[in-house]
Design an enzyme around this catalytic site. Structure first.
Site, PDB file in Angstrom:
ATOM      1  N   SER A  12       0.850  -1.193   0.000  1.00  0.00           N
ATOM      2  CA  SER A  12       0.000   0.000   0.000  1.00  0.00           C
ATOM      3  C   SER A  12       0.880   1.236   0.000  1.00  0.00           C
ATOM      4  CB  SER A  12      -0.892   0.026   1.230  1.00  0.00           C
ATOM      5  OG  SER A  12      -1.416   1.347   1.373  1.00  0.00           O
ATOM      6  N   HIS A  70      -8.401   1.014  -3.897  1.00  0.00           N
ATOM      7  CA  HIS A  70      -9.312   0.795  -2.769  1.00  0.00           C
ATOM      8  C   HIS A  70      -9.957   2.130  -2.414  1.00  0.00           C
ATOM      9  CE1 HIS A  70      -9.530  -0.373   1.820  1.00  0.00           C
ATOM     10  NE2 HIS A  70     -10.733  -0.239   1.280  1.00  0.00           N
TER      11      HIS A  70
HETATM   12  C1  DX5 Z   1      -6.144   1.296   5.673  1.00  0.00           C
HETATM   13  C2  DX5 Z   1      -5.712   1.012   4.264  1.00  0.00           C
HETATM   14  C3  DX5 Z   1      -4.604   0.049   4.175  1.00  0.00           C
HETATM   15  C4  DX5 Z   1      -3.344   0.492   4.857  1.00  0.00           C
HETATM   16  C5  DX5 Z   1      -2.645  -0.716   5.390  1.00  0.00           C
HETATM   17  O1  DX5 Z   1      -7.298   2.053   5.662  1.00  0.00           O
HETATM   18  O2  DX5 Z   1      -6.790   0.519   3.501  1.00  0.00           O
HETATM   19  O3  DX5 Z   1      -4.354  -0.343   2.817  1.00  0.00           O
HETATM   20  O4  DX5 Z   1      -2.459   1.185   4.034  1.00  0.00           O
HETATM   21  O5  DX5 Z   1      -1.541  -0.287   6.125  1.00  0.00           O
HETATM   22  P1  DX5 Z   1      -0.797  -1.245   7.141  1.00  0.00           P
HETATM   23  O6  DX5 Z   1      -0.305  -2.418   6.320  1.00  0.00           O
HETATM   24  O7  DX5 Z   1       0.297  -0.402   7.681  1.00  0.00           O
HETATM   25  O8  DX5 Z   1      -1.813  -1.678   8.145  1.00  0.00           O
HETATM   26 ZN    ZN Z   2      -6.416  -0.391   1.450  1.00  0.00          ZN
END
Ligand code: DX5
Ligand code: ZN
Length: 228
Positions: A12, A70
């Site tokens: 992400s 997303h």
């Molecule tokens: C949260 C996002 C995720 C986020 C995950 O709302 O949808 O994609 O970036 O980050 P980590 O892996 O740090 O939990």
């Molecule tokens: Zn996400």
């Protein structure tokens, strides 16, 4: 984009340097990312704000794999054509984002993209059951959406239930939030095949010095593969 259930690591870019997205995307891909996960937040559906279709279109030039977008926004429908134009391969909307998720998913496919539906931690697996023939991906949130670096919430039972409902359909099960080498095996054993990871991929590296990205991706992949 062919369908398979092998493990895919989707960094992400929420955890990337926001002043350097192009180089960050190229760096994680060079270091072994399978997909690139792009978190769109509107400051309304979630309490954080990232970027919109113009930025996503600019990212597209740097993505050589799969651009997995997303949407943590509401409403979704007025923006679908803009994300198609921006070059999203997969566009995921939250089932909680509006009253007409069927219309949204039909419009996403109608615009030529793969369609995903995301479930907040408080939303049961059964919310996705009527949608399984309309989607290419179900995203199980394992944090409250809005921020990277949060603690993993155990949604293993939900993942297992979804995987059973999906059966032979060509539908990915994606996990988003708190994925690292400790949590990845839990969700993979339950049937997930796409692992989104922000902080656990980007920590310790940079676009100038990206070796840690590769080490981080390999550590998640090794832990996940060991659970299969
Ligand atoms: C949260 C996002 C995720 C986020 C995950 O709302 O949808 O994609 O970036 O980050 P980590 O892996 O740090 O939990
Ligand atoms: Zn996400």
């Amino acid at each position: 984009m062919h369908f398979d259930r092998s493990i895919k690591i989707a960094p992400s870019i929420l955890s990337a340097d926001f002043a350097d997205f192009g180089r960050e995307i190229r760096a994680v891909e060079a270091q072994g990312a399978d997909w690139v996960h792009v978190d769109v937040m509107d400051g309304h559906f979630v309490p954080n704000l990232t970027f919109g279709p113009m930025a996503v279109k600019a990212f597209r030039r740097h993505v050589g794999t799969v651009m997995d977008v997303h949407l943590m926004i509401t409403p979704v429908d007025p923006t679908i054509d803009a994300y198609a134009e921006a070059g999203a391969d997969i566009l995921t909307a939250h089932v909680e984002a509006g009253p007409h998720i069927h219309r949204t998913l039909q419009a996403i496919r109608g615009a030529g993209m793969k369609a995903g539906v995301a479930l907040n931690p408080g939303t049961p697996a059964t919310a996705a059951e009527p949608l399984l023939d309309l989607v290419d991906l179900v995203c199980v949130m394992t944090v409250n959406p809005g921020f990277g670096g949060q603690k993993f919430l155990d949604m293993t039972a939900k993942v297992r239930a979804l995987r059973a409902m999906i059966g032979d359909r060509p539908v990915h099960v994606e996990i988003d939030g708190g994925v690292d080498p400790v949590t990845a095996p839990l969700v993979v054993a339950a049937g997930a095949d796409v692992l989104v990871a922000g902080s656990a991929v980007f920590r310790g590296g940079s676009a100038d010095d990206p070796a840690a990205y590769g080490e981080n991706i390999r550590a998640i992949r090794a832990a996940a593969d060991a659970a299969l």
